[in-house]
Motif scaffolding. Structure first.
Motif, PDB file in Angstrom:
ATOM      1  N   ALA A  69       0.716  -1.293   0.073  1.00 41.91           N
ATOM      2  CA  ALA A  69       0.101  -0.162   0.060  1.00 41.91           C
ATOM      3  C   ALA A  69       0.744   1.146  -0.018  1.00 41.91           C
ATOM      4  O   ALA A  69       0.493   2.282  -0.405  1.00 41.91           O
ATOM      5  CB  ALA A  69      -0.947  -0.169   1.153  1.00 41.91           C
ATOM      6  N   GLY A  70       2.011   1.270   0.525  1.00 40.91           N
ATOM      7  CA  GLY A  70       2.800   2.226   0.700  1.00 40.91           C
ATOM      8  C   GLY A  70       3.577   2.897  -0.736  1.00 40.91           C
ATOM      9  O   GLY A  70       3.450   2.139  -1.493  1.00 40.91           O
ATOM     10  N   PRO A  71       3.731   4.087  -0.696  1.00 37.33           N
ATOM     11  CA  PRO A  71       4.516   4.631  -2.181  1.00 37.33           C
ATOM     12  C   PRO A  71       5.596   3.868  -2.399  1.00 37.33           C
ATOM     13  O   PRO A  71       6.598   3.508  -1.232  1.00 37.33           O
ATOM     14  CB  PRO A  71       4.389   6.068  -1.734  1.00 37.33           C
ATOM     15  N   THR A  72       6.239   3.993  -3.486  1.00 38.71           N
ATOM     16  CA  THR A  72       7.530   3.242  -4.071  1.00 38.71           C
ATOM     17  C   THR A  72       8.193   4.295  -4.788  1.00 38.71           C
ATOM     18  O   THR A  72       9.303   3.550  -5.551  1.00 38.71           O
ATOM     19  CB  THR A  72       7.129   1.940  -4.510  1.00 38.71           C
ATOM     20  N   GLY A  76      13.778   4.460  -0.419  1.00 41.24           N
ATOM     21  CA  GLY A  76      14.627   5.051   0.707  1.00 41.24           C
ATOM     22  C   GLY A  76      14.038   6.255   1.264  1.00 41.24           C
ATOM     23  O   GLY A  76      14.182   6.422   2.604  1.00 41.24           O
ATOM     24  N   ALA A  77      13.086   6.792   0.767  1.00 44.97           N
ATOM     25  CA  ALA A  77      12.526   8.066   1.356  1.00 44.97           C
ATOM     26  C   ALA A  77      11.542   7.522   2.465  1.00 44.97           C
ATOM     27  O   ALA A  77      10.780   6.430   2.104  1.00 44.97           O
ATOM     28  CB  ALA A  77      11.799   8.788   0.049  1.00 44.97           C
ATOM     29  N   PRO A  78      11.096   8.375   3.247  1.00 43.91           N
ATOM     30  CA  PRO A  78      10.375   8.063   4.332  1.00 43.91           C
ATOM     31  C   PRO A  78       8.859   7.784   3.787  1.00 43.91           C
ATOM     32  O   PRO A  78       8.459   8.388   2.685  1.00 43.91           O
ATOM     33  CB  PRO A  78      10.204   9.486   5.331  1.00 43.91           C
ATOM     34  N   VAL A  79       7.990   7.081   4.341  1.00 42.96           N
ATOM     35  CA  VAL A  79       6.514   6.865   4.004  1.00 42.96           C
ATOM     36  C   VAL A  79       5.949   7.768   5.200  1.00 42.96           C
ATOM     37  O   VAL A  79       5.710   7.611   6.302  1.00 42.96           O
ATOM     38  CB  VAL A  79       6.070   5.495   4.440  1.00 42.96           C
ATOM     39  N   VAL A  80       5.496   9.069   4.392  1.00 47.06           N
ATOM     40  CA  VAL A  80       4.792  10.072   5.328  1.00 47.06           C
ATOM     41  C   VAL A  80       3.690   9.413   5.776  1.00 47.06           C
ATOM     42  O   VAL A  80       2.907   8.663   5.482  1.00 47.06           O
ATOM     43  CB  VAL A  80       4.756  11.135   4.428  1.00 47.06           C
ATOM     44  N   GLY A 156       4.114   7.898   9.430  1.00 46.21           N
ATOM     45  CA  GLY A 156       5.276   8.176   9.185  1.00 46.21           C
ATOM     46  C   GLY A 156       6.396   7.403   9.645  1.00 46.21           C
ATOM     47  O   GLY A 156       7.710   7.672   9.639  1.00 46.21           O
ATOM     48  N   LEU A 157       6.126   6.049   9.694  1.00 43.85           N
ATOM     49  CA  LEU A 157       6.905   5.262  10.065  1.00 43.85           C
ATOM     50  C   LEU A 157       7.645   4.330   8.718  1.00 43.85           C
ATOM     51  O   LEU A 157       6.666   3.972   7.754  1.00 43.85           O
ATOM     52  CB  LEU A 157       6.648   4.185  11.131  1.00 43.85           C
ATOM     53  N   GLY A 158       8.804   3.738   8.770  1.00 35.68           N
ATOM     54  CA  GLY A 158       9.391   2.956   7.654  1.00 35.68           C
ATOM     55  C   GLY A 158       9.607   3.819   6.535  1.00 35.68           C
ATOM     56  O   GLY A 158       9.774   5.072   6.459  1.00 35.68           O
ATOM     57  N   PHE A 159      10.443   3.257   5.366  1.00 35.97           N
ATOM     58  CA  PHE A 159      10.854   3.654   4.302  1.00 35.97           C
ATOM     59  C   PHE A 159      10.504   3.088   3.015  1.00 35.97           C
ATOM     60  O   PHE A 159       9.811   1.848   3.093  1.00 35.97           O
ATOM     61  CB  PHE A 159      12.385   3.796   4.367  1.00 35.97           C
ATOM     62  N   GLN A 160      10.276   3.747   1.839  1.00 37.29           N
ATOM     63  CA  GLN A 160       9.679   3.438   0.708  1.00 37.29           C
ATOM     64  C   GLN A 160      10.673   2.133   0.200  1.00 37.29           C
ATOM     65  O   GLN A 160      11.775   2.140   0.326  1.00 37.29           O
ATOM     66  CB  GLN A 160       9.617   4.440  -0.417  1.00 37.29           C
ATOM     67  N   THR A 161       9.881   1.100  -0.279  1.00 33.61           N
ATOM     68  CA  THR A 161      10.515   0.080  -0.946  1.00 33.61           C
ATOM     69  C   THR A 161      11.190  -0.950   0.105  1.00 33.61           C
ATOM     70  O   THR A 161      11.980  -1.991  -0.145  1.00 33.61           O
ATOM     71  CB  THR A 161      11.589   0.073  -1.929  1.00 33.61           C
ATOM     72  N   ARG A 162      10.643  -0.762   1.470  1.00 30.44           N
ATOM     73  CA  ARG A 162      11.048  -1.503   2.523  1.00 30.44           C
ATOM     74  C   ARG A 162      10.796  -3.121   2.370  1.00 30.44           C
ATOM     75  O   ARG A 162       9.566  -3.096   2.105  1.00 30.44           O
ATOM     76  CB  ARG A 162      10.719  -1.011   3.921  1.00 30.44           C
ATOM     77  N   VAL A 167       5.903   0.248   7.479  1.00 28.06           N
ATOM     78  CA  VAL A 167       5.674  -0.046   9.082  1.00 28.06           C
ATOM     79  C   VAL A 167       4.449   0.888   9.575  1.00 28.06           C
ATOM     80  O   VAL A 167       4.398   1.829   9.586  1.00 28.06           O
ATOM     81  CB  VAL A 167       6.903   0.360   9.845  1.00 28.06           C
ATOM     82  N   PRO A 168       3.369   0.059   9.656  1.00 23.33           N
ATOM     83  CA  PRO A 168       2.093   0.781  10.052  1.00 23.33           C
ATOM     84  C   PRO A 168       2.099   0.865  11.680  1.00 23.33           C
ATOM     85  O   PRO A 168       2.890   0.340  12.703  1.00 23.33           O
ATOM     86  CB  PRO A 168       1.058  -0.124  10.057  1.00 23.33           C
ATOM     87  N   THR A 169       1.137   1.817  12.241  1.00 19.20           N
ATOM     88  CA  THR A 169       0.862   1.975  13.442  1.00 19.20           C
ATOM     89  C   THR A 169      -0.470   0.946  13.699  1.00 19.20           C
ATOM     90  O   THR A 169      -1.423   1.327  12.997  1.00 19.20           O
ATOM     91  CB  THR A 169       0.616   3.252  14.119  1.00 19.20           C
TER      92      THR A 169
END
Length: 213
Positions: A69-72, A76-80, A156-162, A167-169
């Protein structure tokens, strides 16, 4: 003369007084028992959501599309915060669903609700055997699947393409749960007192079933 004597007579007064007092004392005693049980339910609900949040943080997500679901676009950029979801997953009757088009996985939900016990398509809470981990239902007897809401939020946890996804709350909460009264329900109509929305929030960890507890 007889009427005057009858008016002054106190025969049976003690019995009447005892009847009145014992009724009040009986109601008070039963009230203490019921409110003590309500306090137990409160504690059990609090423990259940804590266990549920812990299990959710180390288990495959109920919203299976969370991992992608997160951006890619910027490795390496933060997942806002707010980059995806939130995915709030719960049951309505026998149907499970997640908000924001999340894909609901009943087996993953069952692992949080029932721990490592057998997966069933109802509210059953099988007994724990051996080294099986308990689920929410083992800490709060009578808990139903439709009382549980599991929410995955981007904070705001984790980074793109992790590897493994963002990393969700994770928040596990209860809904539509009323306190159960045995005596006061019939005596005074205490039947529909809603339990506050208990919740516990943790940070997602490995989000895989094999993660240690």
């Amino acid at each position: 003369m007889m009427i005057r004597r009858f008016a002054k007579s106190e025969d049976g007064a003690a019995m009447v007084e005892m009847t009145i007092v014992s009724t009040l004392l009986f109601a008070l005693t039963l009230g203490f028992v019921d409110f003590g049980y309500a306090f137990y339910q409160w504690n059990a609900a609090t423990k259940a959501v804590q266990i549920g949040a812990r299990l959710a943080s180390i288990s495959d997500p109920v919203a299976t599309n969370l991992t992608t679901a997160g951006p890619t676009t910027t490795p390496g950029a933060p997942v806002v915060a707010g980059a995806y979801g939130p995915f709030a997953c719960s049951y309505s009757g026998t149907i499970g669903a997640c908000t924001n088009s999340g894909t609901f996985d009943a087996t993953n939900f069952s692992r949080i609700f029932r721990g490592d016990t057998a997966v069933t398509n109802d509210d059953a809470c099988p007994a724990i055997t051996g080294s099986q981990r308990p689920g929410m239902c083992h800490f709060f007897p009578g808990l139903r699947r439709d009382n549980v809401v599991i929410t995955y939020t981007a904070t705001g946890l984790g980074f793109q393409t992790r590897l493994g996804g963002p990393v969700p709350t994770i928040t596990v909460s209860l809904q539509n749960r009323t306190f159960q009264f045995f005596f006061l329900q019939g005596l005074m109509g205490f039947a529909n007192i809603n339990m506050p929305s208990m919740l516990s929030t943790v940070t997602g960890e490995d989000l895989k079933t094999s993660a240690p507890s």
